[in-house]
Design a protein around this motif. Structure first.
Motif, PDB file in Angstrom:
ATOM      1  N   LYS A 314       0.835  -1.209   0.000  1.00  0.00           N
ATOM      2  CA  LYS A 314       0.000   0.000   0.000  1.00  0.00           C
ATOM      3  C   LYS A 314       0.868   1.257   0.000  1.00  0.00           C
ATOM      4  O   LYS A 314       0.613   2.214  -0.752  1.00  0.00           O
ATOM      5  N   ALA A 315       1.922   1.261   0.821  1.00  0.00           N
ATOM      6  CA  ALA A 315       2.812   2.426   0.885  1.00  0.00           C
ATOM      7  C   ALA A 315       3.554   2.625  -0.427  1.00  0.00           C
ATOM      8  O   ALA A 315       3.714   3.753  -0.913  1.00  0.00           O
ATOM      9  N   LEU A 316       4.024   1.519  -1.039  1.00  0.00           N
ATOM     10  CA  LEU A 316       4.751   1.619  -2.299  1.00  0.00           C
ATOM     11  C   LEU A 316       3.855   2.125  -3.418  1.00  0.00           C
ATOM     12  O   LEU A 316       4.243   3.008  -4.189  1.00  0.00           O
ATOM     13  N   LEU A 317       2.654   1.578  -3.510  1.00  0.00           N
ATOM     14  CA  LEU A 317       1.736   2.002  -4.568  1.00  0.00           C
ATOM     15  C   LEU A 317       1.338   3.469  -4.402  1.00  0.00           C
ATOM     16  O   LEU A 317       1.178   4.197  -5.392  1.00  0.00           O
ATOM     17  N   ALA A 318       1.181   3.912  -3.158  1.00  0.00           N
ATOM     18  CA  ALA A 318       0.846   5.323  -2.918  1.00  0.00           C
ATOM     19  C   ALA A 318       1.963   6.235  -3.416  1.00  0.00           C
ATOM     20  O   ALA A 318       1.712   7.293  -3.998  1.00  0.00           O
ATOM     21  N   MET A 517      10.006   2.343   3.639  1.00  0.00           N
ATOM     22  CA  MET A 517      10.011   3.503   4.535  1.00  0.00           C
ATOM     23  C   MET A 517       9.561   4.763   3.797  1.00  0.00           C
ATOM     24  O   MET A 517      10.354   5.386   3.073  1.00  0.00           O
ATOM     25  N   PRO A 518       8.306   5.158   3.947  1.00  0.00           N
ATOM     26  CA  PRO A 518       7.881   6.462   3.413  1.00  0.00           C
ATOM     27  C   PRO A 518       8.572   7.585   4.197  1.00  0.00           C
ATOM     28  O   PRO A 518       8.840   7.451   5.394  1.00  0.00           O
ATOM     29  N   ILE A 519       8.875   8.688   3.533  1.00  0.00           N
ATOM     30  CA  ILE A 519       9.538   9.811   4.201  1.00  0.00           C
ATOM     31  C   ILE A 519       8.452  10.725   4.786  1.00  0.00           C
ATOM     32  O   ILE A 519       7.841  11.528   4.081  1.00  0.00           O
ATOM     33  N   SER A 520       8.230  10.554   6.076  1.00  0.00           N
ATOM     34  CA  SER A 520       7.215  11.354   6.760  1.00  0.00           C
ATOM     35  C   SER A 520       7.780  12.732   7.108  1.00  0.00           C
ATOM     36  O   SER A 520       8.977  12.998   6.930  1.00  0.00           O
ATOM     37  N   GLU A 521       6.928  13.592   7.612  1.00  0.00           N
ATOM     38  CA  GLU A 521       7.390  14.931   8.007  1.00  0.00           C
ATOM     39  C   GLU A 521       8.418  14.842   9.123  1.00  0.00           C
ATOM     40  O   GLU A 521       9.384  15.611   9.151  1.00  0.00           O
ATOM     41  N   GLU A 522       8.219  13.885  10.055  1.00  0.00           N
ATOM     42  CA  GLU A 522       9.160  13.727  11.172  1.00  0.00           C
ATOM     43  C   GLU A 522      10.534  13.282  10.678  1.00  0.00           C
ATOM     44  O   GLU A 522      11.573  13.785  11.137  1.00  0.00           O
ATOM     45  N   ILE A 523      10.548  12.302   9.739  1.00  0.00           N
ATOM     46  CA  ILE A 523      11.831  11.842   9.201  1.00  0.00           C
ATOM     47  C   ILE A 523      12.496  12.963   8.402  1.00  0.00           C
ATOM     48  O   ILE A 523      13.713  13.169   8.481  1.00  0.00           O
TER      49      ILE A 523
END
Length: 572
Positions: A314-318, A517-523
């Motif tokens: 799901k994260a990769l497809l997004a 690993m999606p790059i979130s705002e925190e990362i």
């Protein structure tokens, strides 16, 4: 109702009519039936009893001024069977009899077939000398020629086979290759190499190694990541095997002092072809050759077949569906990065999208995608190709590998200006990838504003269906990374057994182990404020991102692979 269109008569048919040997109506009928069926015009005339093949051959020789030859008296082993593509031989019913320097002697029953002669002249780049043969005898010779060319692999594998090359060569280059092939053409060696290729494909191997040593010569294949001996041919054949592989890969057989790279294609059927990337390396005792098997169908498996867990998929497809940004795939050589990238590209490969890739080299041919092989000797580097892409109105760009600051900066600039960029890096896991970019010299702000997702991956062997429950101590499972809560007795780790299907290894096929690993705002904030890979890893864990070890342990819990395999392929 309109009258049926009369077939166009060949020059030979018209000559027969003009000399009173055939009525025009009969010629039209024979020509129509010849066009509809597989029989040649001359054979159609003979089958109707209108004229004998021997009489037509004598007529052709006298009328067109070519010598008449009794082809049945010619020794079949002397034919120049490799001089003309067998498809042309069968299509035009022409037999190549002899080749000398730049002249090729052909036997034909119809010397008026200029189209056939032009095609053969173009394919060979040679001057043609014709002799006339009786059509029925010629057909038997051609059937034997074509059958003998196809039999080599049909006998071994039970299916038809064809060798093709990835690029068209000039007639001069083809002539040089034919001359070289004639020097190394040895039927047992050719047959042996073809059998090795087919066996490797049938086993699902990824590489074939031809290795010469002082006292022996061995051939190994890499299946499911493990090399295994399959043959030890006589040491005296090492030069012939190397020369034959180099000829079909369009390499220089006279050059044995420096490494060479080439490609070839194995056409198994109309819908199935396998590419091979060929690399030669001079060693102490001869040339080692490695053939990488590139199966285009591997990119068509679909994302579900790669082994992503539902949340990872799901994260990769997004990320893939985002209009711009950078997606990075990381892992060691042979971890399946290319297949993952091409699976994503295949999802995006639609008529309304312009996709360009720069690779070293392009391993999988995917129609609809503009693929470029980098060539550093010629000045076509990744950075040069990237700059060219940006002038070609791209939507999606794939860079085979980010190796230097220049390539990294251009890629990031492209990701920031409305393009989706995909690439690979050689790092151990997702968090260290970001630190690697910083060490290259990329500004933290540019990393944080462009990278949207990183996936690290490994390939682990999949347990065969002969697997059984493994007796692993509780302490060993805890030490591997399982929590006490996970070891609640509701599942049992599985281990390898070995059977005929897996050739005793206990494993059959491979699956991916991923850290997505999606790059979130925190990362992104950690990157901007100078945090290191350990800080990023800790934040990713808080966000529910499983590292490679935990993803592997989940596969163990599911009974897909063994604990030993996960411990061997992942770092703690």
């Amino acid at each position: 109702m309109a009258a049926a269109t009369k077939p166009t008569l060949s020059g030979f048919a018209r000559a027969l009519i003009q000399h009173g040997h055939l009525q025009e109506a009969d010629a039209q009928t024979c020509s129509s039936h010849a066009n509809e069926g597989s029989n040649a015009f001359i054979l159609e005339v003979a089958s109707r009893g209108l004229m004998k093949c021997a009489d037509m051959a004598r007529f052709a020789a006298e009328t067109f001024g070519y010598p008449l030859l009794d082809i049945a008296a010619v020794d079949a082993s002397s034919y120049a069977r490799d001089a003309v593509d067998r498809k042309l031989i069968q299509k035009h019913q022409i037999a190549p009899l002899a080749k000398r320097q730049n002249r090729l002697t052909l036997a034909t029953a119809d010397p008026s077939n200029m189209r056939a002669l032009d095609e053969i002249r173009f394919q060979t780049g040679m001057q043609l000398d014709l002799v006339i043969a009786e059509a029925d005898k010629l057909k038997r010779v051609i059937d034997a020629l074509v059958e003998s060319a196809a039999d080599t692999l049909r006998d071994l594998t039970g299916e038809a086979f064809d060798m093709d090359l990835l690029q068209q060569d000039t007639p001069a280059q083809q002539q040089r290759d034919e001359d070289e092939a004639s020097e190394v053409d040895d039927a047992p060696v050719v047959k042996f190499i073809q059998k090795v290729l087919i066996d490797a494909i049938n086993e699902g191997a990824s590489d074939i190694h031809f290795e010469p040593y002082e006292k022996f010569y061995r051939i190994r294949v890499r299946t499911d990541g493990i090399l295994r001996d399959i043959a030890q041919p006589p040491l005296v054949l090492k030069e012939k095997i190397a020369a034959r592989i180099k000829v079909i890969s369009r390499l220089d057989i006279s050059e044995r002092r420096v490494p060479q790279d080439g490609r070839m294609k194995l056409v198994l059927s109309k819908n199935k072809a396998i590419d091979f990337r060929v690399s030669t390396l001079p060693t102490l005792h001869g040339e080692k050759i490695v053939m990488r098997i590139l199966d285009p169908s591997s990119a068509m498996l679909g994302i579900d077949a790669l082994g992503y867990e539902p949340d990872q998929r799901k994260a990769l497809l997004a990320a893939v569906e985002r209009p711009y940004g950078m997606i990075l795939v990381t892992g060691p050589t042979g971890s399946g990065k290319t297949v993952s990238l091409y699976t994503c590209l295949n999802l995006l490969n639609k008529p309304g999208v312009n996709i360009s890739t720069a690779e070293d080299p392009a391993e999988i041919n995917l129609p609809g995608i503009n693929q470029v092989n980098v060539n550093e000797k010629a000045g076509l580097t990744f950075s040069v190709a990237l700059r060219a892409f940006l002038r070609q109105d791209p939507d999606i760009i794939m860079v085979g590998e980010i190796r230097d600051l220049e390539t990294a900066e251009i890629s990031i600039k492209a990701a920031q200006t409305g393009h989706l960029v995909m690439s690979t890096l050689h790092t151990n896991d997702a968090p260290t990838t970001l630190e690697r970019l910083k060490n290259m010299g990329v500004a933290p702000f540019n990393i944080a504003s462009s990278v949207i997702l990183i996936t690290a991956q490994r390939l682990a062997r999949r347990l065969c269906s002969c697997k059984k429950a493994a007796d692993i101590p509780f302490e060993a499972l805890i030490e591997a990374g399982f929590s006490a809560e996970e070891l609640d007795g509701s599942w049992q780790p599985m281990g390898p057994v070995g059977c005929d299907r897996c050739k005793g290894s206990g494993y059959k096929g491979r699956l991916g182990i991923y850290q997505v690993m999606p790059i979130s705002e925190e990362i992104a904030h950690i990157i901007m404020t100078g945090g290191n890979s350990m800080d990023i890893a800790a934040q990713a864990e808080r966000e529910g991102v499983r590292d490679l070890r935990k993803s592997g342990l989940l596969k163990v819990k599911q009974g897909i692979t063994s604990l030993e395999e996960v411990l061997a392929t992942t770092n703690e």
